[in-house]
Write an enzyme that holds these catalytic residues in place. Sequence first.
Site, PDB file in Angstrom:
ATOM      1  N   GLY A 149      -8.334   0.410  -1.464  1.00 30.32           N
ATOM      2  CA  GLY A 149      -7.442   1.488  -1.903  1.00 30.32           C
ATOM      3  C   GLY A 149      -7.807   1.980  -3.289  1.00 30.32           C
ATOM      4  O   GLY A 149      -8.688   1.422  -3.951  1.00 30.32           O
ATOM      5  N   ASP A 150      -7.157   3.061  -3.684  1.00 26.11           N
ATOM      6  CA  ASP A 150      -7.369   3.658  -5.005  1.00 26.11           C
ATOM      7  C   ASP A 150      -8.817   4.105  -5.203  1.00 26.11           C
ATOM      8  O   ASP A 150      -9.353   4.036  -6.303  1.00 26.11           O
ATOM      9  CB  ASP A 150      -6.943   2.676  -6.120  1.00 26.11           C
ATOM     10  CG  ASP A 150      -5.549   2.157  -5.874  1.00 26.11           C
ATOM     11  OD1 ASP A 150      -4.676   2.987  -5.601  1.00 26.11           O
ATOM     12  OD2 ASP A 150      -5.332   0.934  -5.930  1.00 26.11           O
ATOM     13  N   GLU A 151      -9.445   4.547  -4.124  1.00 26.76           N
ATOM     14  CA  GLU A 151     -10.829   5.031  -4.223  1.00 26.76           C
ATOM     15  C   GLU A 151     -10.881   6.455  -4.749  1.00 26.76           C
ATOM     16  O   GLU A 151     -11.969   6.990  -4.969  1.00 26.76           O
ATOM     17  CB  GLU A 151     -11.525   4.995  -2.845  1.00 26.76           C
ATOM     18  CG  GLU A 151     -11.760   3.602  -2.275  1.00 26.76           C
ATOM     19  CD  GLU A 151     -10.629   3.186  -1.371  1.00 26.76           C
ATOM     20  OE1 GLU A 151      -9.598   3.898  -1.327  1.00 26.76           O
ATOM     21  OE2 GLU A 151     -10.749   2.136  -0.706  1.00 26.76           O
ATOM     22  N   GLY A 189      -0.354   6.119  -3.447  1.00 30.30           N
ATOM     23  CA  GLY A 189      -0.230   6.998  -4.612  1.00 30.30           C
ATOM     24  C   GLY A 189      -1.496   7.821  -4.740  1.00 30.30           C
ATOM     25  O   GLY A 189      -2.563   7.273  -4.968  1.00 30.30           O
ATOM     26  N   HIS A 190      -1.388   9.102  -4.508  1.00 26.34           N
ATOM     27  CA  HIS A 190      -2.556   9.984  -4.624  1.00 26.34           C
ATOM     28  C   HIS A 190      -2.396  10.854  -5.857  1.00 26.34           C
ATOM     29  O   HIS A 190      -1.364  11.491  -6.022  1.00 26.34           O
ATOM     30  CB  HIS A 190      -2.658  10.923  -3.402  1.00 26.34           C
ATOM     31  CG  HIS A 190      -3.031  10.198  -2.154  1.00 26.34           C
ATOM     32  ND1 HIS A 190      -3.016  10.781  -0.913  1.00 26.34           N
ATOM     33  CD2 HIS A 190      -3.430   8.938  -1.960  1.00 26.34           C
ATOM     34  CE1 HIS A 190      -3.397   9.910  -0.019  1.00 26.34           C
ATOM     35  NE2 HIS A 190      -3.653   8.773  -0.619  1.00 26.34           N
ATOM     36  N   THR A 191      -3.411  10.869  -6.692  1.00 32.03           N
ATOM     37  CA  THR A 191      -3.338  11.748  -7.858  1.00 32.03           C
ATOM     38  C   THR A 191      -4.321  12.896  -7.675  1.00 32.03           C
ATOM     39  O   THR A 191      -5.492  12.674  -7.371  1.00 32.03           O
ATOM     40  CB  THR A 191      -3.705  10.969  -9.141  1.00 32.03           C
ATOM     41  OG1 THR A 191      -2.904   9.793  -9.162  1.00 32.03           O
ATOM     42  CG2 THR A 191      -3.421  11.797 -10.383  1.00 32.03           C
ATOM     43  N   GLN A 219      -3.892   3.728   1.590  1.00 27.49           N
ATOM     44  CA  GLN A 219      -4.501   2.405   1.424  1.00 27.49           C
ATOM     45  C   GLN A 219      -5.965   2.468   1.895  1.00 27.49           C
ATOM     46  O   GLN A 219      -6.581   3.492   1.706  1.00 27.49           O
ATOM     47  CB  GLN A 219      -3.697   1.300   2.148  1.00 27.49           C
ATOM     48  CG  GLN A 219      -2.329   1.057   1.523  1.00 27.49           C
ATOM     49  CD  GLN A 219      -1.268   1.983   2.032  1.00 27.49           C
ATOM     50  OE1 GLN A 219      -1.150   2.173   3.216  1.00 27.49           O
ATOM     51  NE2 GLN A 219      -0.495   2.560   1.143  1.00 27.49           N
ATOM     52  N   ASP A 272     -18.874   9.130 -12.651  1.00 25.63           N
ATOM     53  CA  ASP A 272     -18.913   9.365 -14.105  1.00 25.63           C
ATOM     54  C   ASP A 272     -18.414   8.165 -14.905  1.00 25.63           C
ATOM     55  O   ASP A 272     -18.809   7.994 -16.064  1.00 25.63           O
ATOM     56  CB  ASP A 272     -18.063  10.593 -14.456  1.00 25.63           C
ATOM     57  CG  ASP A 272     -16.649  10.497 -13.896  1.00 25.63           C
ATOM     58  OD1 ASP A 272     -16.526  10.327 -12.666  1.00 25.63           O
ATOM     59  OD2 ASP A 272     -15.686  10.557 -14.677  1.00 25.63           O
TER      60      ASP A 272
END
Length: 427
Positions: free
Chosen positions: A12-14, A40-42, A224, A333
Amino acid sequence: MPATVVVGTQWGDEGKGKLTDLLAKDMRLVVRYQGGHNAGHTIVVDGESFALQLVPSGVLYSHTVPVIGNGVVVDPAVLLKECEMLEGRGIDTSRLVVSGNAHLIMPYHYELDLMTERFLGHNKLGTTKRGIGPAYADKAARIGLRVQDLLDPKIFREKLDVVLREKNAILSRVYNRLPLDGNEIADRYLGELAPRIEPMIGDAVALVHEALAVGEQVMLEGAQATYLDVDHGTYPFVTSSNPTAGGACVGTGIGPRDISRVIGIVKAYVTRVGSGPFPTEVDGEIADFLVERGGEYGTNTGRRRRPGWLDLVMLRHAARLNSLSELAITKLDILSELETIKVCVAYEGPDGARYEHMPYHQSVLHAVKPIYEEVPGWGSDLAGATTVADLPEAARRYVELVAERAGVPVTFVGVGPGREQYVSFAA
Ligand code: IMP
């Protein structure tokens, strides 16, 4: 036009939100297929950051219909709050459709999530405490309440009374907690929330099929990721749904032949939140560097994520589990300042055996040692890169290494948080 699945290949959080947002430009429907507000998608648009938990990323485009599929678990209060937040920032949420077959997260699910974690002590999973596991457990036990039950107060109340009898017995006798009040829950869900959710409730399966039938583009958005999958992840340190591409079929009501593209999202390094094995985990200075530079704190919970080097064993296995057709590398980056970068190419097992794929046995996974190749960094900022030619040679080599060792082409590389900060590798 068959559907596109977007799935995380790690824990997750990729950075899935950014690619889903980018793809949403060409989509008619964007459908969430599993999970709940543990996600949680930003997405950063024109320097403005949007943190989404339940509403699919497509909401930011006026031509897409965001859909919450049957495989999702929904806390209606959270959904309404998120819609209010978006409306307050000028985003129209009136197109949102919520499947009537999605299951509801109820107040006792939060209590049980908390209590189960507390009782597990040092074996706790580190859940997001959003009631996700208990809601899916009730779904499997066939005692869950569904979004459609909000439309029928009598049925809602009957089901609630039956299930609350059992939940209150568990809460009070096992966990020594106060029982929950059925009238209060019914008043809140039926009185306050149902009238506001009602206009969103619909037949999501029909909607998806109608779009596919007339050749419209449909994106199935995973939350996820592969190694948090309840079947294929690092069980029991997983979530309670199926983020893998197979879950996209079940969670939206289509068959595998309706999917043509499966895009695996790979962060240029790895993170995980909560407990569980993590072969390439790092500590010390490099850990602080990845966390701080990458902003690796939970969108939802604020927890510091555990960082590590890119793991190609996991990626190769994720390619199999999801039948990935392409890869999107995110946050390249973040590695820019490093002189050299480690990449795990295989594992050495406790018996000395070399593993090219994830060992199925958890005890082996806990004991493996990563075998690294160390590659040169590129020592320059990537933020302004828009074409492959703009990337320094070492960065291009890193991308090629990932594609070659995973056996899947890379079509997208993220080089900064903004919507436009990416390089397309598509032919
Ligand atoms: P749950 O999904 O709240 O039950 O948590 C189970 C495990 O999944 C925990 O280790 C969580 O940290 C992890 N998890 C759940 N959602 C996410 C996510 O969106 N990103 C990363 N980890 C997650």
